[in-house]
Design an enzyme around this catalytic site. Sequence first.
Site, PDB file in Angstrom:
ATOM      1  N   GLU A 470      57.771  66.859  16.987  1.00 28.63           N
ATOM      2  CA  GLU A 470      56.157  66.246  16.911  1.00 28.63           C
ATOM      3  C   GLU A 470      56.210  65.565  16.177  1.00 28.63           C
ATOM      4  O   GLU A 470      55.184  64.578  15.572  1.00 28.63           O
ATOM      5  CB  GLU A 470      55.589  67.256  17.271  1.00 28.63           C
ATOM      6  CG  GLU A 470      55.332  68.078  19.197  1.00 28.63           C
ATOM      7  CD  GLU A 470      55.182  66.244  19.834  1.00 28.63           C
ATOM      8  OE1 GLU A 470      55.175  65.497  19.817  1.00 28.63           O
ATOM      9  OE2 GLU A 470      56.814  66.857  21.255  1.00 28.63           O
ATOM     10  N   HIS A 473      56.967  61.726  15.014  1.00 27.92           N
ATOM     11  CA  HIS A 473      56.215  61.119  15.737  1.00 27.92           C
ATOM     12  C   HIS A 473      54.773  60.672  14.572  1.00 27.92           C
ATOM     13  O   HIS A 473      54.553  60.029  15.139  1.00 27.92           O
ATOM     14  CB  HIS A 473      55.774  61.928  17.140  1.00 27.92           C
ATOM     15  CG  HIS A 473      56.666  61.660  18.435  1.00 27.92           C
ATOM     16  ND1 HIS A 473      56.877  60.760  18.739  1.00 27.92           N
ATOM     17  CD2 HIS A 473      56.749  63.169  19.082  1.00 27.92           C
ATOM     18  CE1 HIS A 473      57.832  60.965  19.646  1.00 27.92           C
ATOM     19  NE2 HIS A 473      57.669  61.894  20.409  1.00 27.92           N
ATOM     20  N   HIS A 476      55.872  58.994  12.026  1.00 22.25           N
ATOM     21  CA  HIS A 476      56.223  57.357  12.664  1.00 22.25           C
ATOM     22  C   HIS A 476      54.766  57.289  12.600  1.00 22.25           C
ATOM     23  O   HIS A 476      54.730  55.874  12.043  1.00 22.25           O
ATOM     24  CB  HIS A 476      56.629  57.712  13.688  1.00 22.25           C
ATOM     25  CG  HIS A 476      57.268  56.011  14.554  1.00 22.25           C
ATOM     26  ND1 HIS A 476      57.202  56.132  15.959  1.00 22.25           N
ATOM     27  CD2 HIS A 476      57.243  54.885  13.875  1.00 22.25           C
ATOM     28  CE1 HIS A 476      57.701  54.505  16.283  1.00 22.25           C
ATOM     29  NE2 HIS A 476      57.672  54.222  14.307  1.00 22.25           N
TER      30      HIS A 476
END
Length: 682
Positions: A470, A473, A476
């Site tokens: 996670e 993410h 990102h």
Amino acid sequence: MTDTDNPLLTPSSLPYGIPDYSDIKPEHYIPAFQAAFAEQLQEISAITRVRSMPMFENTLEAWERTGEQLEYVTNAFYTVSSADATADIQAVEEELAPLYAAHNDAIILDAFLYSRVKTIWESRDEREYTPEQRYLIERRYAEMTHAGAGLDDDAKTRLKELNARLATLTTSFEKNLLGDTNRLAPLFADASALDGATPSELDAARAAAAERGEEGYMLSLPLFTGHPLLASLTNRASRESIMQASLARATAGEHSNAEVLLEIVRLRAERAELLGYASHAAYITSDETAGSPEAVHTRLRELAAPAARNAVAEQQALQELIDKSEAEPFELQAHDWAFYTEKVRAEKYNVDTAALRPWFEAERVLTDGVFYAATQLYGITFKERPDLPTYHPDARTFEVFNEDGSALGLFILDLYTRDSKRGGAWMNHLVSQSHLRGTKPVVLNNLNVPKPASGPTLLTLDEVNTLFHEFGHALHGLFAVATYPHFAGTNVFRDFVEFPSQVNEMWIMWPEVLSNYARHIETGEPLDAVVVARMAESETFNQGFATSEYLAAAWLDQAWHSLSAADAQAVTDVAAFQAAALADIGLDNAVVPPRYASTYFAHVFSGGYSAGYYSYIWSEVLDADTVEWFKESGGLTRANGDRFRERLLGVGGSKDPLEAYRDFRGRDADIAPLLKRRGLSE
């Protein structure tokens, strides 16, 4: 209520523009949404009323400037509705779902707006644009066309009806699942039923029961089939009751999702036909990197056969262990798999993953593992900000800084499970980065780790994996740099979005990182090098099961969403359809149930992965190939981090993702590393 009385309609005075949740109440949301809807529609109307020639600046850039208030309210609300869905918040979400769908349709299906965008798209070669501007032109035109902006008025009317009803149904699916997950949470009267659980796990189970006003030990059910404790509980009856509860979720009774699911499938199929596609899967994949359901089906089938064979071989090994070790042998069942897998792992590789938990204390994994790897790779640093308000006391906020000391954004971690939080783990934005708006990113990670009544939180290896995943993410979302909000953060194709998070998992076992965070909670000793070597040797162990359960779920998603409108109407039995679909691909092994069965498959029936759950394995091709690149290029170095950040994470959605990958890797991805990782090579 006036606008000045509503904290969601007044500018935030907090750093990074985050909402002040200490002032926000459930009754503030609907009025705030109504005001924000009206404001954006006025902004869009101002664009479509312009008489001058459609240009990028007066149409597409102007569109990007709209809806700032709505995005603020939306992010504030859906952060709470997923992580702390009280009864009041659920009521708001049910009321909001059709309103939001209607608002989106009012913009994306606006004939005047579409005409202006189409004019700009048709003349895009006649003017000079930056690469991001050109890509915005192409994507907005493709998305409006894909959504149905070119339909006639009658078709648009039906499309809007379908979208509104689907918004209500997907909200109902999630509400039913949460309700039944809480209802079916197994309760055990005595700790002996949970023999094999650690003291901290027992404390968490006792606290969960007490929170419900019950005596005994209650286990929260994770979103996926099964439960982490199935690997360690010695009581077979307890394991069976946990598995039965998991598989029964939303199958019958007050919280049944059967009819909800069938209506979702039928309406999605009808909508796809209305838009000119053979199925919902065809509609979805046409605007993803896969391109078509046929390409997805080919990939899934090519992986399913060797995965199923490997699972059968693993099953035979487990059965042999049962036959020779149990006084009264029995036939292996689904609830036995994890328990005997750990016995085989211990016997074959001398690795007991349950015994590793004292080395995975949550705070150390976060700071000395997750954050440490990010600092070594990208130069970023973290400072906790307890002074900033969050939506729940368990949510922690960290300010993130670039290597030069400049502020990058905020990261919020909400680690623990609770009855009001939906299952699984996810990342979302609270604030998106945009040069046009002058905003910096605020991103969240949510997990569902049981909270001990006292003392440190010891993670399973799977939970460590989830935390790193996670955070991939989150990176990102933090690193993506875009001028236009439409390309902010993780706004990329669905079958690419998992790639950065999967890559971040590689650092879990990277020697420099592992030795920094995996230290015994009491002695501070690192994991023994021999144990680490054995863990590495066992990486392909149980991959037949892991790949099969994932592929079974991905295939169920495709099977439901590959139905034509006529075929969807003919399906009336959810269980029968599921069984036939799994048999069709050869993944109908009852001992290896799908990772998500239909009635609790939230990813595709209440989340954003409909006809897209294949994206995990699709992205993993890129991930495995990227891991090979890191290994070949020196691993955890700032130079490697800069390249990955600049050429992939940093572009957000402002560039075709496969083009960005080729820019990073110098070629298209090779599938061989994935096959090797999954133990599927010949």
